[in-house]
Design an enzyme around this catalytic site. Sequence first.
Site, mmCIF file in Angstrom:
data_model
loop_
_atom_site.group_PDB
_atom_site.id
_atom_site.type_symbol
_atom_site.label_atom_id
_atom_site.label_comp_id
_atom_site.label_asym_id
_atom_site.label_seq_id
_atom_site.Cartn_x
_atom_site.Cartn_y
_atom_site.Cartn_z
ATOM 1 N N ARG A 1 56.004 17.503 -11.858
ATOM 2 C CA ARG A 1 55.407 17.406 -10.526
ATOM 3 C C ARG A 1 54.986 15.960 -10.286
ATOM 4 O O ARG A 1 54.506 15.276 -11.204
ATOM 5 C CB ARG A 1 54.186 18.326 -10.386
ATOM 6 C CG ARG A 1 54.428 19.754 -10.757
ATOM 7 C CD ARG A 1 55.604 20.362 -10.046
ATOM 8 N NE ARG A 1 55.327 20.753 -8.671
ATOM 9 C CZ ARG A 1 56.242 21.280 -7.865
ATOM 10 N NH1 ARG A 1 57.471 21.444 -8.276
ATOM 11 N NH2 ARG A 1 55.912 21.619 -6.632
ATOM 12 N N GLU B 1 56.395 14.221 -0.648
ATOM 13 C CA GLU B 1 57.804 14.542 -0.484
ATOM 14 C C GLU B 1 58.066 15.026 0.938
ATOM 15 O O GLU B 1 57.305 15.844 1.452
ATOM 16 C CB GLU B 1 58.223 15.609 -1.501
ATOM 17 C CG GLU B 1 58.110 15.121 -2.944
ATOM 18 C CD GLU B 1 58.572 16.150 -3.976
ATOM 19 O OE1 GLU B 1 59.085 17.234 -3.572
ATOM 20 O OE2 GLU B 1 58.431 15.879 -5.174
ATOM 21 N N HIS C 1 64.159 15.822 -5.496
ATOM 22 C CA HIS C 1 63.597 17.061 -6.054
ATOM 23 C C HIS C 1 64.680 18.142 -6.191
ATOM 24 O O HIS C 1 64.507 19.279 -5.762
ATOM 25 C CB HIS C 1 62.448 17.574 -5.177
ATOM 26 C CG HIS C 1 61.503 18.477 -5.927
ATOM 27 N ND1 HIS C 1 60.184 18.619 -5.602
ATOM 28 C CD2 HIS C 1 61.699 19.288 -7.006
ATOM 29 C CE1 HIS C 1 59.602 19.491 -6.421
ATOM 30 N NE2 HIS C 1 60.516 19.908 -7.290
#
Length: 316
Positions: free
Chosen positions: A231, A260, A279
């Site tokens: 993360r 993000e 991601h």
Amino acid sequence: MSFVMNKVFILTPESEKFAQRVQAHQLPQLEILASDAVPENLAGIKGCNIVLGQPALVAQILPQMPQIKWVQSTFAGIDALCQPGLRKDYHLTGVKEVFSSYMSEYVFLYILVFERNFLESLENQRKATWLDLPYRGLQGLTLGVCGFGSIGKRIAQTAAHFRMRVFGYNSNGTPSPYAEQVYRESTLEAFLAPLDYLVITLPSTPHTRHLINYARLQQMRSSAVLINVGRGEVVAEQDLIHALKEKMIRGAILDVFEEEPLPAKSPLWKMPNVFITPHNAAFSFPEDITKIFVDNYLRFLKQETLQYVIDLKRGY
């Protein structure tokens, strides 16, 4: 014996694919509703007692779902459902094992890109330049896995195939057959010091936020590379940027970020020693997640313990 009809609400951008796969299993006592996004009118889903979906989307509907008993996440990262003030009166189950291989593929793709000078070779090809570039083999290099759950252990197993040295880090330092030694927070600096590659697979919790900061980056070798597939909040991003500018470490491979999508203004985009991916180191493929949901639903019917239950207070 009374007959109970369960209702599942599938909430994910790939809801149609998930719904088709769940329907194919012809699960008993189950009605299926699905949506690609949070519905404007939630009246139709208030009777659902099960949700299969993305945590960030599910968090938006929980207050309007009084019947909810169980949420099956489609992602490994479930921090959106563990925020203070959110409901904790239901079972949350995560996903394990299915992402391990994908994460390991990602990590070693980029390690080999670094060690085999892939980008330099590609540039030489474009220039029609015959230049023999030096490289290192992976044997004997030291890999540290920060977060030694199922994903971390799979990465460690892959490293063993390349005959790398492997060290682990977790919250309690519990030994593992997949690592020479497993460290805990009180010995984190000793864990970081010898590494050629630091791979972060930790979840986002109050305890892991900014675990890797400027002071800890200073403990690493100048030839070390940081890889974050856990993360974004685990790494203090501004500290990492400073460390990279100062060449405190060799480079970074980043799939996750504190914000993000990563803002276009972030210096990380233009840094020559940084690789950025959006991601996607491991996708939530419907076929993988559906298998977990089906197994858990049959357990749910029998009132058995569900697989991969998350402690909502601890965040993992």
